[in-house]
Design a protein around this motif. Structure first.
Motif, PDB file in Angstrom:
ATOM      1  N   MET A   1       0.837  -1.198   0.000  1.00 56.79           N
ATOM      2  CA  MET A   1       0.000   0.000   0.000  1.00 56.79           C
ATOM      3  C   MET A   1       0.873   1.250   0.000  1.00 56.79           C
ATOM      4  N   THR A   2       0.316   2.334  -0.466  1.00 56.61           N
ATOM      5  CA  THR A   2       1.076   3.551  -0.725  1.00 56.61           C
ATOM      6  C   THR A   2       1.162   4.447   0.512  1.00 56.61           C
ATOM      7  N   VAL A   3       2.316   5.095   0.667  1.00 56.67           N
ATOM      8  CA  VAL A   3       2.499   6.120   1.694  1.00 56.67           C
ATOM      9  C   VAL A   3       2.370   7.477   1.013  1.00 56.67           C
ATOM     10  N   LEU A   4       1.521   8.332   1.561  1.00 55.40           N
ATOM     11  CA  LEU A   4       1.327   9.686   1.041  1.00 55.40           C
ATOM     12  C   LEU A   4       2.098  10.676   1.906  1.00 55.40           C
ATOM     13  N   VAL A   5       2.908  11.504   1.261  1.00 54.06           N
ATOM     14  CA  VAL A   5       3.699  12.497   1.985  1.00 54.06           C
ATOM     15  C   VAL A   5       3.298  13.878   1.504  1.00 54.06           C
ATOM     16  N   ALA A   6       2.692  14.669   2.378  1.00 52.76           N
ATOM     17  CA  ALA A   6       2.359  16.052   2.052  1.00 52.76           C
ATOM     18  C   ALA A   6       3.620  16.913   2.165  1.00 52.76           C
ATOM     19  N   GLY A   7       3.678  17.975   1.354  1.00 52.29           N
ATOM     20  CA  GLY A   7       4.869  18.817   1.354  1.00 52.29           C
ATOM     21  C   GLY A   7       6.066  18.087   0.784  1.00 52.29           C
ATOM     22  N   PHE A  59      -5.949  10.380  -1.883  1.00 52.63           N
ATOM     23  CA  PHE A  59      -5.916   9.467  -0.744  1.00 52.63           C
ATOM     24  C   PHE A  59      -6.293   8.036  -1.117  1.00 52.63           C
ATOM     25  N   ALA A  60      -6.723   7.816  -2.334  1.00 48.34           N
ATOM     26  CA  ALA A  60      -7.143   6.475  -2.743  1.00 48.34           C
ATOM     27  C   ALA A  60      -5.968   5.495  -2.669  1.00 48.34           C
ATOM     28  N   GLY A  61      -6.167   4.387  -1.987  1.00 46.89           N
ATOM     29  CA  GLY A  61      -5.136   3.364  -1.890  1.00 46.89           C
ATOM     30  C   GLY A  61      -4.006   3.675  -0.950  1.00 46.89           C
ATOM     31  N   VAL A  62      -4.158   4.691  -0.114  1.00 45.89           N
ATOM     32  CA  VAL A  62      -3.096   5.115   0.802  1.00 45.89           C
ATOM     33  C   VAL A  62      -3.243   4.388   2.136  1.00 45.89           C
ATOM     34  N   SER A  63      -2.148   3.830   2.620  1.00 46.03           N
ATOM     35  CA  SER A  63      -2.178   3.131   3.907  1.00 46.03           C
ATOM     36  C   SER A  63      -1.634   3.992   5.046  1.00 46.03           C
ATOM     37  N   ALA A  64      -0.732   4.913   4.717  1.00 44.25           N
ATOM     38  CA  ALA A  64      -0.136   5.786   5.733  1.00 44.25           C
ATOM     39  C   ALA A  64       0.068   7.163   5.120  1.00 44.25           C
ATOM     40  N   VAL A  65      -0.048   8.193   5.953  1.00 40.64           N
ATOM     41  CA  VAL A  65       0.072   9.558   5.447  1.00 40.64           C
ATOM     42  C   VAL A  65       0.878  10.396   6.429  1.00 40.64           C
ATOM     43  N   GLN A  66       1.728  11.243   5.881  1.00 37.21           N
ATOM     44  CA  GLN A  66       2.399  12.254   6.688  1.00 37.21           C
ATOM     45  C   GLN A  66       1.813  13.609   6.355  1.00 37.21           C
ATOM     46  N   LEU A  67       1.295  14.281   7.363  1.00 39.13           N
ATOM     47  CA  LEU A  67       0.824  15.655   7.227  1.00 39.13           C
ATOM     48  C   LEU A  67       1.818  16.578   7.911  1.00 39.13           C
ATOM     49  N   PHE A  68       1.736  17.860   7.597  1.00 40.13           N
ATOM     50  CA  PHE A  68       2.573  18.822   8.303  1.00 40.13           C
ATOM     51  C   PHE A  68       1.719  20.001   8.739  1.00 40.13           C
ATOM     52  N   MET A  69       2.099  20.585   9.853  1.00 32.73           N
ATOM     53  CA  MET A  69       1.366  21.712  10.412  1.00 32.73           C
ATOM     54  C   MET A  69       1.600  22.941   9.555  1.00 32.73           C
ATOM     55  N   ASN A  70       0.513  23.505   9.002  1.00 29.44           N
ATOM     56  CA  ASN A  70       0.675  24.697   8.166  1.00 29.44           C
ATOM     57  C   ASN A  70      -0.327  25.789   8.524  1.00 29.44           C
ATOM     58  N   TRP A  71      -0.856  25.715   9.765  1.00 25.04           N
ATOM     59  CA  TRP A  71      -1.710  26.761  10.298  1.00 25.04           C
ATOM     60  C   TRP A  71      -3.017  26.922   9.527  1.00 25.04           C
ATOM     61  N   GLU A  72      -3.404  25.895   8.792  1.00 25.26           N
ATOM     62  CA  GLU A  72      -4.712  25.905   8.146  1.00 25.26           C
ATOM     63  C   GLU A  72      -5.543  24.795   8.762  1.00 25.26           C
ATOM     64  N   ASP A  73      -6.861  24.903   8.697  1.00 26.50           N
ATOM     65  CA  ASP A  73      -7.730  23.897   9.276  1.00 26.50           C
ATOM     66  C   ASP A  73      -7.632  22.610   8.453  1.00 26.50           C
ATOM     67  N   GLN A  74      -6.943  21.632   8.996  1.00 25.30           N
ATOM     68  CA  GLN A  74      -6.779  20.369   8.295  1.00 25.30           C
ATOM     69  C   GLN A  74      -7.649  19.268   8.896  1.00 25.30           C
ATOM     70  N   GLY A  75      -8.591  19.657   9.755  1.00 26.95           N
ATOM     71  CA  GLY A  75      -9.459  18.648  10.342  1.00 26.95           C
ATOM     72  C   GLY A  75     -10.176  17.839   9.281  1.00 26.95           C
ATOM     73  N   ALA A  76     -10.602  18.498   8.205  1.00 22.99           N
ATOM     74  CA  ALA A  76     -11.292  17.795   7.128  1.00 22.99           C
ATOM     75  C   ALA A  76     -10.366  16.813   6.427  1.00 22.99           C
TER      76      ALA A  76
END
Length: 265
Positions: A1-7, A59-76
């Protein structure tokens, strides 16, 4: 499964995608820039964390994701990760000013979560001191003897990769700092050794240092943010952290970071 890396083109994200691809892990790099060039073996996805509605296919097919804090509402975005079947989420937050609401959303997501709280990025020195050093002049410093523990961005990336792909990180918040406490004076000396010349320091007052940062291109609020920490560290300096239990190797020293980035100065 794929890892998604933001930024995926960022200071840390760029290293994370390279590490994952080199290890043979399927990796998808999220970037806002449609013209971005990612390393070989990295799938490019274009999107914006501030618009979760545009990220369903990402996000389709993603098993793990890295997000980063960017001061925007990322709750969604966290909610989208849950709906998409993501199993693991790693949040690159901050030691100094964490986004507590986003951290709480990640902890309450029901996913396997890890929060990374890096302290002072050594890479910040390129923007703060780089212009003066590249110009051949002295570095103007209001707090030359304040102590910091700057961390190499590669160490942050190594912790992120461990959390994304390894076991034992679920439910943990990792504080990420450098392995040694150094004054600004010592850090500037080590940069000088890396570039092959002595770099002089000109001591100035707090207000002048603020003006210098703004003149360099920092927004006023960022200049104040940087100096706030220096003032805070006068009486309460941060202490080093060993990352070896997480990464399996000692943290990279500031001298090593300076050699790695000598060309930036």
């Amino acid at each position: 499964m794929t890892v998604l890396v933001a930024g995926a083109t960022g200071t840390v994200g760029g290293i994370v995608v390279r590490r994952l691809a080199a290890a043979g892990v399927p990796v998808r790099g999220l970037t806002r820039n449609p013209d971005a060039v990612l390393p070989s073996g990295v799938e490019k996805a274009v999107g914006d964390l501030s618009d979760a509605s545009s990220l369903a296919a990402v996000f389709a097919g993603v098993s793990a994701v890295q997000l980063f804090m960017n001061w925007e509402d990322q709750g969604a975005v966290v909610d989208l990760a849950v709906r998409s079947g993501v199993r693991r989420i790693v949040l690159l937050s901050s030691d100094g000013t964490p986004d507590e609401a986003l951290e709480r959303r990640v902890r309450d997501s029901g996913l396997e979560w890890t929060i990374l709280r890096p302290g002072e990025f050594a890479a910040n020195k390129i923007d703060i001191w780089g212009p003066a050093i590249r110009a051949g002049g002295p570095v103007r410093e209001a707090y030359p003897d304040v102590v910091g523990v700057p961390v190499h961005e590669a160490d942050i990336a190594d912790v992120a990769v461990a959390a994304l792909t390894g076991d034992g990180h679920h439910g943990r918040t990792h504080l990420i700092r450098g392995p040694e406490a150094l004054t600004h004076r010592e850090q500037i000396r080590l940069i000088g050794e890396a570039v092959g010349r002595e770099i002089e320091i000109e001591e100035v007052g707090h207000d002048q240092a603020r003006q210098d940062l703004i003149a360099t291109g920092f927004p006023e609020e960022v200049a104040d943010h940087i100096l706030h920490y220096f003032v805070e560290w006068v009486d309460a300096p941060p202490v080093p952290v060993s990352l070896e239990p997480i990464t399996g190797r000692p943290g990279r020293t500031f001298a090593e970071w300076a050699r790695d980035h000598a060309a930036d100065f």
